[in-house]
Design an enzyme around this catalytic site. Structure first.
Site, PDB file in Angstrom:
ATOM      1  N   ASN A   6      36.972  58.119  97.999  1.00 19.60           N
ATOM      2  CA  ASN A   6      36.453  57.345  99.102  1.00 19.60           C
ATOM      3  C   ASN A   6      35.633  56.015  98.556  1.00 19.60           C
ATOM      4  OD1 ASN A   6      37.644  59.234 100.745  1.00 19.60           O
ATOM      5  ND2 ASN A   6      35.632  59.844 101.654  1.00 19.60           N
ATOM      6  N   ASN A  13      27.043  67.767  96.373  1.00 16.59           N
ATOM      7  CA  ASN A  13      26.838  66.583  97.135  1.00 16.59           C
ATOM      8  C   ASN A  13      25.490  66.065  97.717  1.00 16.59           C
ATOM      9  OD1 ASN A  13      30.456  66.905  98.236  1.00 16.59           O
ATOM     10  ND2 ASN A  13      29.652  65.604  96.406  1.00 16.59           N
ATOM     11  N   ASP A  68      39.220  63.131  97.679  1.00 19.65           N
ATOM     12  CA  ASP A  68      38.402  62.507  96.556  1.00 19.65           C
ATOM     13  C   ASP A  68      38.554  60.911  96.474  1.00 19.65           C
ATOM     14  OD1 ASP A  68      36.260  62.082  94.928  1.00 19.65           O
ATOM     15  OD2 ASP A  68      37.077  62.942  93.320  1.00 19.65           O
TER      16      ASP A  68
HETATM   17  C1  IPE Z   1      34.507  67.069  95.171  1.00 18.68           C
HETATM   18  O1  IPE Z   1      34.273  65.707  94.922  1.00 18.68           O
HETATM   19  C2  IPE Z   1      33.798  67.281  96.458  1.00 18.68           C
HETATM   20  C3  IPE Z   1      34.451  66.805  97.691  1.00 18.68           C
HETATM   21  C4  IPE Z   1      35.630  66.421  97.757  1.00 18.68           C
HETATM   22  C5  IPE Z   1      33.947  67.220  99.047  1.00 18.68           C
HETATM   23  P1  IPE Z   1      33.098  65.031  94.193  1.00 18.68           P
HETATM   24  O2  IPE Z   1      33.670  63.732  93.993  1.00 18.68           O
HETATM   25  O3  IPE Z   1      31.879  65.260  94.600  1.00 18.68           O
HETATM   26  O4  IPE Z   1      33.418  65.808  92.705  1.00 18.68           O
HETATM   27  P2  IPE Z   1      32.908  65.185  91.150  1.00 18.68           P
HETATM   28  O5  IPE Z   1      31.477  64.924  91.298  1.00 18.68           O
HETATM   29  O6  IPE Z   1      33.754  63.882  91.017  1.00 18.68           O
HETATM   30  O7  IPE Z   1      33.361  66.403  90.249  1.00 18.68           O
HETATM   31  C1  IPE Z   2      35.358  61.987  98.439  1.00 24.59           C
HETATM   32  O1  IPE Z   2      34.907  60.798  97.942  1.00 24.59           O
HETATM   33  C2  IPE Z   2      34.267  62.276  99.736  1.00 24.59           C
HETATM   34  C3  IPE Z   2      33.227  63.445  99.293  1.00 24.59           C
HETATM   35  C4  IPE Z   2      33.073  63.873  98.161  1.00 24.59           C
HETATM   36  C5  IPE Z   2      32.426  63.621 100.492  1.00 24.59           C
HETATM   37  P1  IPE Z   2      33.832  60.312  97.093  1.00 24.59           P
HETATM   38  O2  IPE Z   2      32.681  59.798  97.613  1.00 24.59           O
HETATM   39  O3  IPE Z   2      33.551  61.386  96.025  1.00 24.59           O
HETATM   40  O4  IPE Z   2      34.306  59.216  96.360  1.00 24.59           O
HETATM   41  P2  IPE Z   2      34.710  58.656  94.786  1.00 24.59           P
HETATM   42  O5  IPE Z   2      34.777  59.873  93.907  1.00 24.59           O
HETATM   43  O6  IPE Z   2      32.939  58.229  94.478  1.00 24.59           O
HETATM   44  O7  IPE Z   2      35.413  57.501  94.528  1.00 24.59           O
HETATM   45 MG    MG Z   3      34.352  61.654  93.917  1.00 24.00          MG
END
Ligand code: IPE
Ligand code: IPE
Ligand code: MG
Length: 234
Positions: A15, A61, A13
């Site tokens: 990115n 997602n 998480d």
């Molecule tokens: C969890 O991360 C899913 C993955 C890492 C693939 P999210 O960024 O989607 O989760 P929430 O929305 O913060 O709970």
């Molecule tokens: C994790 O990073 C990747 C996926 C969930 C696919 P995020 O895209 O959730 O990054 P943040 O949480 O918005 O920083």
């Molecule tokens: Mg995230």
């Protein structure tokens, strides 16, 4: 306890936040995140971890902007095209959990190719959680169990915890010993709810693109200093 986790699972998480801090588009964060995957798979193999599950795309997602979803799918295809050969040469076995039937055909094709090529490998198992959600997985298990009762393949009396585990998409995996979540969030986000009953958790503020071998070592050191009691006494 000095063993490395047999099954390590990671919620990758942060990115987006990594990118935002650098005034970059979220896609740049996802791209940087793929580099971390390369690094961490290598390191886990070196450490002797047997199963590595990476949460790459959750059932929730799909709520993201379509452009971002497309970017994630494209990155998956690029990763597979670029890496599978080398992973195979390194004896890595690639598997997935989650419903990939909703993914674009190119993804499905590359994934099928990866399973087929690496299915007899005996090294680390790289298990990608794709369109995975634990509640959905449990729901599917319940449906299949009911169907098997109707077909008289099983009796209600046969239903025990291990039978339920065997109807989940994680049936070929041991329960995770350690779940790491990066980026400072401290929640499971629908990841391995059943399987994580006795899993150790490690949370770090580091965003996934900046997670590296050193951070992984910190997580494993912490894990190795935990006392797992499974409800018993020492
Ligand atoms: C969890 O991360 C899913 C993955 C890492 C693939 P999210 O960024 O989607 O989760 P929430 O929305 O913060 O709970
Ligand atoms: C994790 O990073 C990747 C996926 C969930 C696919 P995020 O895209 O959730 O990054 P943040 O949480 O918005 O920083
Ligand atoms: Mg995230």
């Amino acid at each position: 306890m000095k063993d490395v986790p047999n099954h390590l699972a990671i919620i990758m998480d942060g990115n987006g936040r990594w990118a935002k801090k650098r005034f970059l588009p979220r896609s740049a964060g996802h791209k940087a995140g793929v580099e971390t995957i390369r690094k961490i798979v290598k390191e886990c193999k070196k450490l002797g971890i047997k199963h590595l599950t990476l949460y790459a795309f959750s059932t929730e997602n799909w709520k993201r902007p379509q452009k971002e979803v497309e970017t994630l799918m494209t990155l998956l295809v690029t990763y597979l095209k670029k890496e599978v050969k080398e992973l195979h040469e390194n004896n890595v076995k690639i598997t997935t959990i989650g419903d990939i039937s909703k993914f674009p055909n190119v993804c499905i094709k590359e994934l099928n190719n990866a399973y087929e090529l690496t299915k007899n490998n005996t090294g680390i198992n790289l298990n990608l959680a794709l369109n995975y959600g634990s509640r959905n997985d449990i729901k599917n298990a319940i449906k299949c169990i009911i169907e098997d009762i109707r077909l008289e393949n099983i009796d209600i009396e046969n239903i025990d915890e291990s039978l339920i585990s065997n109807y989940l998409s994680t049936k070929n995996l041991p329960d995770p010993d350690l779940i790491i979540r990066t980026s400072g969030e401290q929640r499971l986000s629908n990841f391995l709810l059943w399987e994580g009953a006795y899993t150790e958790f490690y949370f770090t503020d580091v965003n996934w693109p900046e997670f590296d071998e050193k951070e992984l070592k910190k997580a494993i050191d912490t894990y190795q200093n935990r006392e797992r009691r499974f409800g018993g006494v020492k």
